[in-house]
Motif scaffolding. Structure first.
Motif, PDB file in Angstrom:
ATOM      1  N   GLY A  82       1.211  -1.606   0.184  1.00  0.00           N
ATOM      2  CA  GLY A  82      -0.207   0.341   0.004  1.00  0.00           C
ATOM      3  C   GLY A  82       1.263   1.237  -0.057  1.00  0.00           C
ATOM      4  N   SER A  83       0.360   2.343  -0.230  1.00  0.00           N
ATOM      5  CA  SER A  83       0.881   3.192  -0.434  1.00  0.00           C
ATOM      6  C   SER A  83      -0.498   4.640  -0.404  1.00  0.00           C
ATOM      7  CB  SER A  83       1.879   4.087  -1.738  1.00  0.00           C
ATOM      8  OG  SER A  83       1.186   3.673  -2.624  1.00  0.00           O
ATOM      9  N   ALA A  84       0.071   6.100   0.012  1.00  0.00           N
ATOM     10  CA  ALA A  84      -1.353   6.799  -0.058  1.00  0.00           C
ATOM     11  C   ALA A  84      -2.550   6.632  -1.531  1.00  0.00           C
ATOM     12  CB  ALA A  84      -0.892   8.235  -0.267  1.00  0.00           C
ATOM     13  N   ARG A 126      -2.141   0.505 -10.214  1.00  0.00           N
ATOM     14  CA  ARG A 126      -2.875  -1.230 -10.965  1.00  0.00           C
ATOM     15  C   ARG A 126      -1.229  -1.470 -11.224  1.00  0.00           C
ATOM     16  NH1 ARG A 126      -3.892  -0.685 -15.932  1.00  0.00           N
ATOM     17  NH2 ARG A 126      -3.753   1.458 -16.951  1.00  0.00           N
ATOM     18  N   THR A 127      -1.006  -2.945 -11.764  1.00  0.00           N
ATOM     19  CA  THR A 127      -0.370  -3.691 -12.847  1.00  0.00           C
ATOM     20  C   THR A 127      -0.805  -3.789 -13.502  1.00  0.00           C
ATOM     21  OG1 THR A 127      -0.013  -4.918 -10.475  1.00  0.00           O
ATOM     22  CG2 THR A 127       0.995  -5.599 -12.451  1.00  0.00           C
ATOM     23  N   VAL A 128      -0.358  -3.189 -14.599  1.00  0.00           N
ATOM     24  CA  VAL A 128      -0.212  -2.829 -15.892  1.00  0.00           C
ATOM     25  C   VAL A 128       0.401  -4.734 -16.130  1.00  0.00           C
ATOM     26  CG1 VAL A 128      -0.091  -1.707 -18.332  1.00  0.00           C
ATOM     27  CG2 VAL A 128      -0.248  -0.747 -16.307  1.00  0.00           C
ATOM     28  N   ALA A 129       1.471  -4.778 -16.000  1.00  0.00           N
ATOM     29  CA  ALA A 129       2.165  -5.945 -16.706  1.00  0.00           C
ATOM     30  C   ALA A 129       2.724  -6.574 -15.556  1.00  0.00           C
ATOM     31  CB  ALA A 129       2.619  -6.138 -17.987  1.00  0.00           C
ATOM     32  N   HIS A 130       2.288  -8.204 -15.547  1.00  0.00           N
ATOM     33  CA  HIS A 130       3.949  -8.767 -14.545  1.00  0.00           C
ATOM     34  C   HIS A 130       4.363 -10.054 -15.505  1.00  0.00           C
ATOM     35  CE1 HIS A 130       4.553 -12.880 -11.602  1.00  0.00           C
ATOM     36  NE2 HIS A 130       4.966 -11.212 -11.457  1.00  0.00           N
ATOM     37  N   PHE A 131       5.733 -10.058 -15.015  1.00  0.00           N
ATOM     38  CA  PHE A 131       6.409 -10.960 -16.553  1.00  0.00           C
ATOM     39  C   PHE A 131       7.349 -11.713 -14.803  1.00  0.00           C
ATOM     40  CE2 PHE A 131      10.392 -12.503 -17.519  1.00  0.00           C
ATOM     41  CZ  PHE A 131       9.777 -12.795 -18.538  1.00  0.00           C
ATOM     42  N   ALA A 132       6.923 -12.963 -14.871  1.00  0.00           N
ATOM     43  CA  ALA A 132       7.665 -14.194 -14.676  1.00  0.00           C
ATOM     44  C   ALA A 132       7.533 -15.453 -15.181  1.00  0.00           C
ATOM     45  CB  ALA A 132       7.218 -14.098 -12.732  1.00  0.00           C
ATOM     46  N   GLY A 156       5.696   9.271  -3.708  1.00  0.00           N
ATOM     47  CA  GLY A 156       6.258  10.531  -5.294  1.00  0.00           C
ATOM     48  C   GLY A 156       6.381  10.086  -6.098  1.00  0.00           C
ATOM     49  N   ALA A 157       6.385   8.540  -6.998  1.00  0.00           N
ATOM     50  CA  ALA A 157       5.970   8.564  -7.930  1.00  0.00           C
ATOM     51  C   ALA A 157       5.097   8.995  -8.921  1.00  0.00           C
ATOM     52  CB  ALA A 157       6.262   7.496  -8.515  1.00  0.00           C
ATOM     53  N   GLY A 158       4.801   9.239 -10.112  1.00  0.00           N
ATOM     54  CA  GLY A 158       4.471  10.120 -11.394  1.00  0.00           C
ATOM     55  C   GLY A 158       3.382   9.533 -11.594  1.00  0.00           C
ATOM     56  N   SER A 159       3.218   9.715 -12.672  1.00  0.00           N
ATOM     57  CA  SER A 159       2.087   9.343 -13.569  1.00  0.00           C
ATOM     58  C   SER A 159       2.164   8.351 -14.357  1.00  0.00           C
ATOM     59  CB  SER A 159       1.078  10.843 -14.127  1.00  0.00           C
ATOM     60  OG  SER A 159       1.739  11.311 -15.365  1.00  0.00           O
ATOM     61  N   ALA A 160       3.642   8.432 -14.921  1.00  0.00           N
ATOM     62  CA  ALA A 160       4.528   7.364 -15.811  1.00  0.00           C
ATOM     63  C   ALA A 160       4.676   6.226 -14.850  1.00  0.00           C
ATOM     64  CB  ALA A 160       5.338   7.876 -16.509  1.00  0.00           C
ATOM     65  N   GLY A 161       4.471   5.982 -13.622  1.00  0.00           N
ATOM     66  CA  GLY A 161       4.440   4.890 -13.226  1.00  0.00           C
ATOM     67  C   GLY A 161       5.534   4.132 -12.429  1.00  0.00           C
ATOM     68  N   GLU A 219      11.622 -10.989 -12.892  1.00  0.00           N
ATOM     69  CA  GLU A 219      10.585 -11.179 -12.472  1.00  0.00           C
ATOM     70  C   GLU A 219      10.260  -9.451 -11.553  1.00  0.00           C
ATOM     71  OE1 GLU A 219       6.816 -12.430  -9.951  1.00  0.00           O
ATOM     72  OE2 GLU A 219       8.655 -13.179  -9.009  1.00  0.00           O
ATOM     73  N   TRP A 220       9.393  -9.372 -12.764  1.00  0.00           N
ATOM     74  CA  TRP A 220       8.383  -7.570 -12.936  1.00  0.00           C
ATOM     75  C   TRP A 220       7.282  -7.407 -13.427  1.00  0.00           C
ATOM     76  CZ3 TRP A 220      13.205  -4.055 -13.705  1.00  0.00           C
ATOM     77  CH2 TRP A 220      14.203  -4.850 -14.593  1.00  0.00           C
ATOM     78  N   TRP A 221       7.114  -6.766 -12.330  1.00  0.00           N
ATOM     79  CA  TRP A 221       5.823  -5.672 -12.830  1.00  0.00           C
ATOM     80  C   TRP A 221       5.254  -3.907 -13.413  1.00  0.00           C
ATOM     81  CZ3 TRP A 221       8.563  -8.017  -8.915  1.00  0.00           C
ATOM     82  CH2 TRP A 221       8.125  -9.278  -8.405  1.00  0.00           C
ATOM     83  N   ARG A 222       5.091  -3.667 -13.370  1.00  0.00           N
ATOM     84  CA  ARG A 222       4.760  -2.524 -14.467  1.00  0.00           C
ATOM     85  C   ARG A 222       4.117  -1.864 -13.834  1.00  0.00           C
ATOM     86  NH1 ARG A 222       4.961   2.532 -15.803  1.00  0.00           N
ATOM     87  NH2 ARG A 222       5.062   3.188 -17.806  1.00  0.00           N
ATOM     88  N   LEU A 223       3.243  -0.772 -13.217  1.00  0.00           N
ATOM     89  CA  LEU A 223       2.804  -0.186 -12.284  1.00  0.00           C
ATOM     90  C   LEU A 223       2.165   1.257 -12.983  1.00  0.00           C
ATOM     91  CD1 LEU A 223       3.814  -1.729  -8.292  1.00  0.00           C
ATOM     92  CD2 LEU A 223       2.265  -2.605  -9.794  1.00  0.00           C
ATOM     93  N   VAL A 224       0.877   1.108 -12.506  1.00  0.00           N
ATOM     94  CA  VAL A 224       0.774   2.607 -12.663  1.00  0.00           C
ATOM     95  C   VAL A 224       0.388   3.148 -11.681  1.00  0.00           C
ATOM     96  CG1 VAL A 224       0.974   3.007 -15.270  1.00  0.00           C
ATOM     97  CG2 VAL A 224      -0.698   1.927 -15.309  1.00  0.00           C
ATOM     98  N   PRO A 225      -0.238   4.431 -10.969  1.00  0.00           N
ATOM     99  CA  PRO A 225      -1.366   5.187 -10.687  1.00  0.00           C
ATOM    100  C   PRO A 225      -2.750   4.660 -11.108  1.00  0.00           C
ATOM    101  CG  PRO A 225      -0.053   6.730 -11.617  1.00  0.00           C
ATOM    102  CD  PRO A 225       0.980   5.868 -12.023  1.00  0.00           C
ATOM    103  N   ALA A 226      -3.775   4.343 -10.704  1.00  0.00           N
ATOM    104  CA  ALA A 226      -4.983   4.099 -10.506  1.00  0.00           C
ATOM    105  C   ALA A 226      -5.804   5.111 -11.066  1.00  0.00           C
ATOM    106  CB  ALA A 226      -5.676   2.514  -9.274  1.00  0.00           C
TER     107      ALA A 226
END
Length: 167
Positions: free
Chosen positions: A4-6, A10-16, A137-142, A160-167
């Motif tokens: 969690g964070s404030a 959302r996870t756009v992609a997950h690779f493993a 502090g991460a921006g809209s580009a995730g 193993e990788w996750w691509r995350l962006v603000p929901a």
């Protein structure tokens, strides 16, 4: 990875992948249009996983404002071990030394993602904690977050990788 964070993420992609395909290095070279040169196994594992994750997200390149975060329990274990053995023998080789540096891995991953920006590496035992800190502090580009491990003591290699962006 849903630490969690404030802000909601959302996870756009997950690779493993388990196990890595026998031809993973050929797949990486084909995808990049070149064979990586003068990088170690750990860096190649990072490049392979990061590129696969972005492909799964449908992104040709990591957006300029995105953050790149990579974690590991040991980092470039093989190159570090080889470098120490070379140092003991009185003949430390420059490429071996460079292959043990996380900054080289970050630069090569950025290059294969056609990206420059805010990147960091952390040796850590708790990727969830790193994820929480990365989100602050991460921006809209995730974010693009990865865990990369070389094979060691019977443990399988991991990228193993996750691509995350603000929901």
């Amino acid at each position: 990875m849903n630490a969690g964070s404030a802000q909601a993420w959302r996870t756009v992609a997950h690779f493993a992948v388990d196990p890595l395909p026998a031809d993973w290095r050929d797949q990486l070279a084909h995808r990049l249009g070149r064979r990586p040169r003068r990088v170690g196994l750990w860096t190649e594992l990072a490049m392979f996983g990061a590129r696969q994750c972005l492909d799964a997200a449908g992104e040709a390149a990591l957006p300029a404002g995105a953050r790149l975060r990579v974690s590991s329990l040991r980092g470039a274990w093989g190159a570090t071990h080889a470098g120490l053995a070379q140092l003991d023998a009185g003949m430390l080789m420059p490429f071996t030394f460079m292959q043990g540096q996380p900054a080289l891995m970050l630069a090569e991953v950025g290059r294969c993602l056609e990206w420059q920006g805010d990147a960091s590496f952390a040796l850590c035992r708790d990727p969830q904690q790193l994820l929480q800190l990365s989100k602050l502090g991460a921006g809209s580009a995730g974010l693009l977050v990865g865990v990369v491990e070389e094979e060691r003591n019977g443990e399988k290699p991991r990228s193993e990788w996750w691509r995350l962006v603000p929901a």
